[in-house]
Enzyme design. Sequence first.
Site, PDB file in Angstrom:
ATOM      1  N   TYR A 148      -4.237   3.722  -1.365  1.00  0.00           N
ATOM      2  CA  TYR A 148      -5.132   4.748  -1.918  1.00  0.00           C
ATOM      3  C   TYR A 148      -5.741   5.577  -0.784  1.00  0.00           C
ATOM      4  O   TYR A 148      -5.743   6.810  -0.831  1.00  0.00           O
ATOM      5  CB  TYR A 148      -6.231   4.059  -2.747  1.00  0.00           C
ATOM      6  CG  TYR A 148      -7.352   4.970  -3.167  1.00  0.00           C
ATOM      7  CD1 TYR A 148      -7.173   5.912  -4.173  1.00  0.00           C
ATOM      8  CD2 TYR A 148      -8.605   4.889  -2.556  1.00  0.00           C
ATOM      9  CE1 TYR A 148      -8.211   6.750  -4.563  1.00  0.00           C
ATOM     10  CE2 TYR A 148      -9.649   5.716  -2.945  1.00  0.00           C
ATOM     11  CZ  TYR A 148      -9.436   6.651  -3.944  1.00  0.00           C
ATOM     12  OH  TYR A 148     -10.469   7.479  -4.320  1.00  0.00           O
ATOM     13  N   SER A 164     -12.283  10.673   0.018  1.00  0.00           N
ATOM     14  CA  SER A 164     -12.945   9.388  -0.165  1.00  0.00           C
ATOM     15  C   SER A 164     -13.211   8.706   1.167  1.00  0.00           C
ATOM     16  O   SER A 164     -12.428   8.856   2.117  1.00  0.00           O
ATOM     17  CB  SER A 164     -12.025   8.490  -0.997  1.00  0.00           C
ATOM     18  OG  SER A 164     -12.376   7.140  -0.851  1.00  0.00           O
ATOM     19  N   GLU A 178     -12.598   5.900   1.759  1.00  0.00           N
ATOM     20  CA  GLU A 178     -11.473   4.977   2.007  1.00  0.00           C
ATOM     21  C   GLU A 178     -10.531   5.514   3.083  1.00  0.00           C
ATOM     22  O   GLU A 178      -9.738   4.760   3.633  1.00  0.00           O
ATOM     23  CB  GLU A 178     -10.698   4.705   0.716  1.00  0.00           C
ATOM     24  CG  GLU A 178     -11.431   3.815  -0.257  1.00  0.00           C
ATOM     25  CD  GLU A 178     -11.508   2.343   0.173  1.00  0.00           C
ATOM     26  OE1 GLU A 178     -10.656   1.897   0.967  1.00  0.00           O
ATOM     27  OE2 GLU A 178     -12.437   1.663  -0.268  1.00  0.00           O
TER      28      GLU A 178
HETATM   29  P1  GDP Z   1     -14.614   0.169  -3.940  1.00  0.00           P
HETATM   30  O1  GDP Z   1     -13.832  -0.854  -3.213  1.00  0.00           O
HETATM   31  O2  GDP Z   1     -15.622   0.809  -3.088  1.00  0.00           O
HETATM   32  O3  GDP Z   1     -13.742   1.144  -4.655  1.00  0.00           O
HETATM   33  O4  GDP Z   1     -15.502  -0.530  -5.077  1.00  0.00           O
HETATM   34  P2  GDP Z   1     -15.519  -1.956  -5.765  1.00  0.00           P
HETATM   35  O5  GDP Z   1     -16.687  -1.926  -6.646  1.00  0.00           O
HETATM   36  O6  GDP Z   1     -14.226  -2.283  -6.427  1.00  0.00           O
HETATM   37  O7  GDP Z   1     -15.729  -3.027  -4.600  1.00  0.00           O
HETATM   38  C1  GDP Z   1     -16.861  -3.043  -3.774  1.00  0.00           C
HETATM   39  C2  GDP Z   1     -16.844  -4.268  -2.880  1.00  0.00           C
HETATM   40  O8  GDP Z   1     -17.258  -5.402  -3.624  1.00  0.00           O
HETATM   41  C3  GDP Z   1     -15.494  -4.646  -2.282  1.00  0.00           C
HETATM   42  O9  GDP Z   1     -15.703  -4.823  -0.896  1.00  0.00           O
HETATM   43  C4  GDP Z   1     -15.123  -5.973  -2.920  1.00  0.00           C
HETATM   44  O10 GDP Z   1     -14.445  -6.869  -2.027  1.00  0.00           O
HETATM   45  C5  GDP Z   1     -16.480  -6.532  -3.246  1.00  0.00           C
HETATM   46  N1  GDP Z   1     -16.445  -7.454  -4.368  1.00  0.00           N
HETATM   47  C6  GDP Z   1     -16.957  -8.710  -4.386  1.00  0.00           C
HETATM   48  N2  GDP Z   1     -16.750  -9.270  -5.570  1.00  0.00           N
HETATM   49  C7  GDP Z   1     -16.090  -8.364  -6.347  1.00  0.00           C
HETATM   50  C8  GDP Z   1     -15.606  -8.382  -7.689  1.00  0.00           C
HETATM   51  O11 GDP Z   1     -15.750  -9.355  -8.415  1.00  0.00           O
HETATM   52  N3  GDP Z   1     -15.004  -7.255  -8.140  1.00  0.00           N
HETATM   53  C9  GDP Z   1     -14.855  -6.142  -7.346  1.00  0.00           C
HETATM   54  N4  GDP Z   1     -14.267  -5.047  -7.847  1.00  0.00           N
HETATM   55  N5  GDP Z   1     -15.293  -6.111  -6.064  1.00  0.00           N
HETATM   56  C10 GDP Z   1     -15.897  -7.210  -5.563  1.00  0.00           C
END
Ligand code: GDP
Length: 323
Positions: A148, A124, A126
């Site tokens: 993670y 990933s 990440e």
């Molecule tokens: P991942 O972090 O790439 O696994 O995917 P996510 O979809 O969980 O998050 C993507 C980005 O969106 C992160 O940088 C979060 O800080 C940002 N983000 C902003 N608002 C939200 C929210 O309401 N929910 C989530 N999950 N992420 C958010």
Amino acid sequence: MRKRALITGLTGQDGSYLAELLFDQGYQVFGLVRRSSSSNLERISHLGSNVEILSGDLLDQSSLMDVITQAQPDEIYNLASQSYVPLSWTQPALTAEYTALGVSRLLESVRRCKPDAKFYQASSSEVFGQPDESPQNEHTAFRPRNPYGVAKAYAHWMTINYRQQYKLFACCGLTYTHESPRRGMEFVFRKITHTVAAIKLGLSNELKLGNLDARRDWCYAKDAVHAMWLMLQQEQPDDYIIASGQTYSVQELVECAFKLVGLNWQDYVIVDSAFYRPNEPMQLVGSIEKIRKNIGWCPQYSFEQLVELMLVHDLKELSSKTI
Ligand code: GDP
């Protein structure tokens, strides 16, 4: 002879798309499924008896050996993990058990039971955490910033070590965020398309989000699983970045989704600190030069096409529920 493939994480987004792709290619598909998650088969229910479910758990080495012995796979795709970053902070040890040590158990099972099987490890972006270069490539230093990412870094290097030490055909695909209508609502892309669809249909009147400036390299999960499959069809095992090569901010995503349904995003979006993250990686974007050059892969769907196809799906799904 039909090729045989074993997928871990079959019930997840990527597992279900990969199972479809492999089935279309004529494979006999086996899925490792945890007993406790057997009620969670909705993403693969349409595949019916085309996929054979085998019960096993990444926490249990002997179950993995049994499954591999039974399936006799030519290809193994390890897509299973505890993959939700916020949960990795509240359950760091369990995340390590599944996402890190689970891969050790699986590699060891492959080595003992089916060493000629080709192995794909879902690495990933990440692992890059707070990278010191952008875009990242296959040589960018790993600086994971959450449990993670740390677990995925371990799994990545174990896979490479098994390739070097035991000559397994083992590959790591470093995927960036990839989305689809099968994505869980806890991820921001699906949360946005689903909530915008609900607002359009009059079922909701607000969208609460965290950091609107966070940027991600998003691609379509169907494109990503195609890259995974292509990686195992090559003559030599290698590691590749699987990404779109472009970033968009959460705000750009919001603007695009509201525009597609003819609404003004500022009327509905509320910034809520509850959705902010500690240690946010800001500049994650992958270079897809290597995979484009060596394998000829690049995404088929643009960002706008992805937003649109997910919105269309969510509008349809929500409309059918309200009738
Ligand atoms: P991942 O972090 O790439 O696994 O995917 P996510 O979809 O969980 O998050 C993507 C980005 O969106 C992160 O940088 C979060 O800080 C940002 N983000 C902003 N608002 C939200 C929210 O309401 N929910 C989530 N999950 N992420 C958010």
